[in-house]
Design a protein around this motif. Structure first.
Motif, PDB file in Angstrom:
ATOM      1  N   THR A 268       0.853  -1.187   0.000  1.00 13.74           N
ATOM      2  CA  THR A 268       0.000   0.000   0.000  1.00 13.74           C
ATOM      3  C   THR A 268       0.884   1.230   0.000  1.00 13.74           C
ATOM      4  O   THR A 268       2.094   1.153   0.192  1.00 13.74           O
ATOM      5  CB  THR A 268      -0.905   0.028   1.242  1.00 13.74           C
ATOM      6  OG1 THR A 268      -0.079   0.014   2.422  1.00 13.74           O
ATOM      7  CG2 THR A 268      -1.848  -1.169   1.249  1.00 13.74           C
ATOM      8  N   SER A 270       2.548   4.836  -1.618  1.00 14.19           N
ATOM      9  CA  SER A 270       3.220   5.215  -2.845  1.00 14.19           C
ATOM     10  C   SER A 270       4.696   5.464  -2.569  1.00 14.19           C
ATOM     11  O   SER A 270       5.151   5.417  -1.432  1.00 14.19           O
ATOM     12  CB  SER A 270       2.571   6.472  -3.443  1.00 14.19           C
ATOM     13  OG  SER A 270       2.694   7.569  -2.548  1.00 14.19           O
ATOM     14  N   SER A 404       2.647   3.514  -7.318  1.00 12.16           N
ATOM     15  CA  SER A 404       1.828   2.853  -6.316  1.00 12.16           C
ATOM     16  C   SER A 404       1.720   1.397  -6.705  1.00 12.16           C
ATOM     17  O   SER A 404       1.477   1.073  -7.874  1.00 12.16           O
ATOM     18  CB  SER A 404       0.438   3.484  -6.241  1.00 12.16           C
ATOM     19  OG  SER A 404      -0.405   2.733  -5.392  1.00 12.16           O
ATOM     20  N   ALA A 430       5.384   2.563   0.028  1.00  5.88           N
ATOM     21  CA  ALA A 430       5.182   1.410  -0.856  1.00  5.88           C
ATOM     22  C   ALA A 430       6.387   0.486  -0.877  1.00  5.88           C
ATOM     23  O   ALA A 430       6.257  -0.707  -1.195  1.00  5.88           O
ATOM     24  CB  ALA A 430       4.878   1.890  -2.282  1.00  5.88           C
TER      25      ALA A 430
END
Length: 446
Positions: A268, A270, A404, A430
């Motif tokens: 999850t 970015s 992402s 991320a």
């Protein structure tokens, strides 16, 4: 017997949906085919429903490469390797022998970045080698070179030497696979008592029988592929914990190549990307352009006087561009024009007889980029552009400033930069799900 053979040849087209033509035997000279295509062979033969490996194939060349045979090859590959995710496109351009195609190859090939190129072209050998050098220095694509089929009215001695001597030597020099169409074509004609013209719709282009034969010869080569070890000669895969460690959501990697992919576990958030200390959006090599066209949704080449390509320069940005013709001199084969960008605005005027650099420095058009007739009869089906006609193209980024991992297993963050040493820096949440980094290094330095 002569009567029966003649009758069979006459009736063959009537049975196009049954057993249409004579069978094509397995090729006997494919010893190096798989060894020159190790990555393609591995991905085709090792794909499974659980791991449907992607294989990107580009068909490239001129009008012969645009004919129906390539669709037949595509259907053959899809049937033979149903678990592979085959992405096969055709960017061939009719009439573009090597001296013209060399202008297009960098932008065409880097933007698609294929695993394999099926390549055939006519033209002089010096420019042919320029095309191969560009492919080998700008991508990691494996290349399968097709020799010339048998046409009518050509210099057969030149084509025999080109296909039996020069092309094999070129393949050895650049480690390319060879698909010897010419040798198999001659054998097919001799065995079945056919003339060269019986497989052609004019002196060179293929009819239905010729398309069948071209596709079947190529299929026989692909049938020689067997499961082998994965190829890593195009670059390397760096894995988390083994080749690098992410600390405090940051990663700094010195790399060599011109493309970088991130491979994710579930993740999850970015991450931001820097290449050599700057955002990829500020890097000229990260951009390509679509072909200048009057009809962006159709075939781009429609008129004499078109700009075939442009060169990107200056400070890049993704935007739409328009070139408007302001004057035409068909006798001197020159046009006047102005250009504008959707973000840049009006960006200058020029003439096709001199190098044009737009006011912003973003667009360069060289005199040799314009589509002219070499001889009065060339491309007689094409009229000249007229004042007021427009050509449009897009400038598109191949890189990402932020990524992402939520919806992707693999993300390309850098593509098209110079083939050399770079430092990639990543930062963000991320990175907790980053599994590996794939680095693509073309075999030749630019």
């Amino acid at each position: 017997m002569p009567f029966l053979r003649a009758l069979l040849i006459f009736l063959l087209p009537l049975y196009a949906f049954a057993q249409p033509y004579f069978p094509v035997p397995p090729v006997a000279d494919a010893d190096r085919f798989m060894t020159r295509l190790p990555r393609t062979a591995y991905r085709l033969t090792n794909a499974t429903s659980a791991q449907p490996l992607e294989v990107r194939v580009l068909v490239y060349g001129q009008s012969i490469s645009m004919q129906e045979w390539w669709q037949q090859v595509k259907r053959f590959l899809e049937k033979r390797y149903p678990e592979a995710r085959l992405i096969m496109v055709n960017k061939a351009i009719g009439g573009f022998s090597s001296e013209r195609l060399k202008l297009m190859v960098d932008n065409d090939v880097v933007s698609f970045y294929p695993d394999l190129i099926l390549f055939h072209d006519y033209g002089n050998e010096e420019d042919y080698e320029v095309i191969i050098r560009t492919i080998r220095s700008r991508t990691t694509a494996e290349v399968a070179v097709q020799t010339d089929h048998i046409a009518v009215g050509q210099n057969e001695a030149w084509h025999d030497r080109h296909c039996a001597v020069w092309l094999p030597a070129l393949c050895n020099k650049y480690q390319l696979a060879l698909i010897d169409i010419r040798k198999a074509w001659k054998a097919y004609l001799a065995k079945n008592g056919l003339s060269a013209s019986s497989l052609l719709k004019d002196n060179v282009h293929l009819n239905a029988h010729g398309n069948y034969l071209m596709a079947e010869i190529i299929a026989r080569y692909f049938e020689t592929l067997t499961t082998g070890p994965a190829s890593t000669d195009d670059g390397r895969v760096l894995t988390t914990g083994k080749d690098f460690v992410v600390r405090k959501d940051r990663l700094r990697l010195p790399l060599t190549g011109n493309r970088v992919d991130l491979v994710w576990n579930s993740s999850t958030g970015s991450a931001s990307v820097l290449v050599d200390g700057q955002k990829p959006s500020a890097t000229l090599g990260c951009y390509y352009h679509t072909r200048p066209s009057r009809k962006p949704d159709g075939f781009f080449l429609t008129h004499i006087g078109q700009a075939l390509t442009v060169r990107l320069a200056g400070q890049p940005q993704a935007e739409d561009w328009t070139l408007t013709i302001t004057a035409v001199d068909s006798v001197r084969q020159e046009v006047g024009f102005r250009v504008s960008g959707s973000k840049t605005g009006h960006d200058g005027e020029g003439s096709s007889d001199t190098q044009f650099t737009s006011r912003s420095g973003r667009i360069v058009i060289e005199p040799q980029y314009w589509f002219r007739r070499k001889n009065p009869g060339d491309f007689r089906q094409f009229a000249w552009l007229k004042p007021g006609d427009t050509l449009r193209w897009q400038v598109v980024s191949m890189c990402r400033d932020t990524v992402s991992a939520a919806d992707e297993q693999t993300t390309t963050i850098v593509q098209g930069v110079a083939n050399g040493g770079h430092v990639v820096e990543l930062s963000g949440r991320a990175l907790s799900g980053l599994r590996a980094v794939s680095v693509y290094q073309p075999p030749l330095r630019e």
